[in-house]
Enzyme design. Structure first.
Site, PDB file in Angstrom:
ATOM      1  N   HIS A 181      36.546  67.863  60.119  1.00  0.00           N
ATOM      2  CA  HIS A 181      35.222  68.560  59.618  1.00  0.00           C
ATOM      3  C   HIS A 181      35.395  69.892  59.274  1.00  0.00           C
ATOM      4  CE1 HIS A 181      33.496  64.912  61.435  1.00  0.00           C
ATOM      5  NE2 HIS A 181      32.548  64.959  60.396  1.00  0.00           N
TER       6      HIS A 181
ATOM      7  N   HIS B 182      33.388  69.281  69.317  1.00  0.00           N
ATOM      8  CA  HIS B 182      34.856  69.746  69.217  1.00  0.00           C
ATOM      9  C   HIS B 182      34.960  70.921  70.176  1.00  0.00           C
ATOM     10  CE1 HIS B 182      37.319  67.376  66.438  1.00  0.00           C
ATOM     11  NE2 HIS B 182      36.239  67.170  65.719  1.00  0.00           N
TER      12      HIS B 182
ATOM     13  N   ASP C  48      39.973  73.551  69.102  1.00  0.00           N
ATOM     14  CA  ASP C  48      39.934  72.663  67.743  1.00  0.00           C
ATOM     15  C   ASP C  48      39.627  73.084  66.449  1.00  0.00           C
ATOM     16  OD1 ASP C  48      40.404  70.828  69.862  1.00  0.00           O
ATOM     17  OD2 ASP C  48      38.572  69.737  69.820  1.00  0.00           O
TER      18      ASP C  48
END
Length: 366
Positions: free
Chosen positions: A236, A279, A283
């Protein structure tokens, strides 16, 4: 003041030029030569010979008699479209996206259960509590940015070059992501995450999961993001960052309000990933770092021509440099931020061409 002998020589040269041009014109006229009876030779000699060429042509011939016609080759295009290369880049990106989906399905089978392996400590989670709807905001912002980039891309004049670069960079980023999620499997970052049950070798069910993720774009709001293990690094964050970078790079700098809006959408989306506890912070940081570095390295080499052949360019030692040289070989300058209609309109030169044709006809009639 010119001498009489010099004037006579100039008149003789002009007379010879007229005769030569008249003979050349009579050869091209296909039989339209002027003939006189043999009995009137003396009369014809006594009368001055009339020129069959217009005065303008005679003057032009005298003025430009030393000119030589040289064929000049057409200049080579500095920004060729080369859609076939864009097609190769698209296939490359599509392959890596599918490979990422396959890799997530494989890694999901070895993700440790959260009951036995609780989430790792994260400083951001210690200070910011989870907000349930935050991750949905992140995905909505990502879809808006992708939509804006697609609309902007449609109006770009050199859309094939921009799309080629987007597909290659995105494909490379997801290729890196395949490697990182496979070599390092992290536990879930939060206890609220629900992972689909493991299949333990059921290949048909795994294939159905792969198709489900592809059809839903891997988004939670579409119900296709049901697998775990794809944490390092955040996909994302890659799309939120990459779409903003391309939007800013291929739009005029005077559109500061547009750039600010897209930056806010990207920044809020990245923060919402962390606020939703979907996350780990590492990350997101790694995803942002890799995305921005790859984008800046690629465009630095693409926009500065001297770097491509410089032996001191250490960026040329990257593994993707041969692919870069293949895609950017004929792009000899920086791509300008110019726009055009997606569908070619009828050319407006039809009227002018008709006018030119009518002018030729009128000249012939005269």
């Amino acid at each position: 003041m010119a001498s009489p002998q010099l004037l006579r020589e100039v008149d003789s040269v002009d007379t010879q030029l007229d005769v030569h041009m008249e003979e050349h014109a009579s050869d091209l006229s296909n039989g339209f030569q002027s003939s006189s009876p043999s009995g009137n030779d003396e009369g014809s000699q006594s009368q001055p010979k009339q020129s069959t060429l217009p005065n303008g042509l005679r003057k032009s011939g005298r003025k430009h008699q030393d000119y030589i016609k040289i064929s000049v080759p057409e200049p080579k295009k500095r920004l060729p479209l080369e859609w076939w290369k864009t097609g190769i880049a698209f296939v490359y990106a599509l392959f890596n996206l599918v490979l990422t989906t396959v890799m997530i399905t494989v890694v999901h089978e070895r993700v440790p259960a959260k009951e036995t392996s609780p989430p790792l400590p994260d400083k951001f989670f210690d200070y910011v509590g989870r907000v349930e709807w935050a991750f949905s905001i992140s995905e909505i912002n990502g879809m808006i940015l992708v939509g804006l980039w697609c609309c902007q891309w449609l109006f770009l004049r050199y859309k094939s070059i921009a799309a080629r670069r987007f597909f290659f960079i995105m494909g490379t980023l997801y290729l890196y992501r395949c490697m990182t999620i496979y070599v390092t499997t992290l536990p879930v970052p939060s206890m609220h995450i629900k992972c689909a049950p493991k299949l333990h070798g059921d290949s048909q069910a795994k294939l159905q999961r792969i198709l489900r993720m592809i059809s839903g774009g891997g988004l939670s709001i579409t119900g296709s993001h049901i697998l775990c293990g794809d944490f390092l690094y955040s996909g994302h964050t890659v799309m939120l960052t990459l779409t903003y970078l391309f939007i800013k790079e291929y739009s005029p700098s005077r559109f500061w309000w547009y750039h600010l809006l897209c930056w806010l959408l990207s920044a809020v989306g990245v923060v919402c990933i962390l606020v939703g506890h979907e996350h780990y912070t590492v990350d997101v940081v790694i995803a942002y770092y890799i995305t921005t570095r790859l984008f800046w390295w690629y465009h630095t080499m693409a926009n500065i021509q001297t770097l491509r052949s410089s032996p001191q360019n250490y960026l040329s030692r990257s593994w993707w440099n041969p692919v870069f040289r293949f895609f950017e070989k004929n792009v000899q300058t920086k791509v300008p931020c110019s726009f055009s209609w997606p569908i070619a309109l009828p050319p407006s030169c039809f009227k002018s061409s008709c006018k030119n044709y009518s002018m030729v006809q009128s000249t012939r009639r005269q």
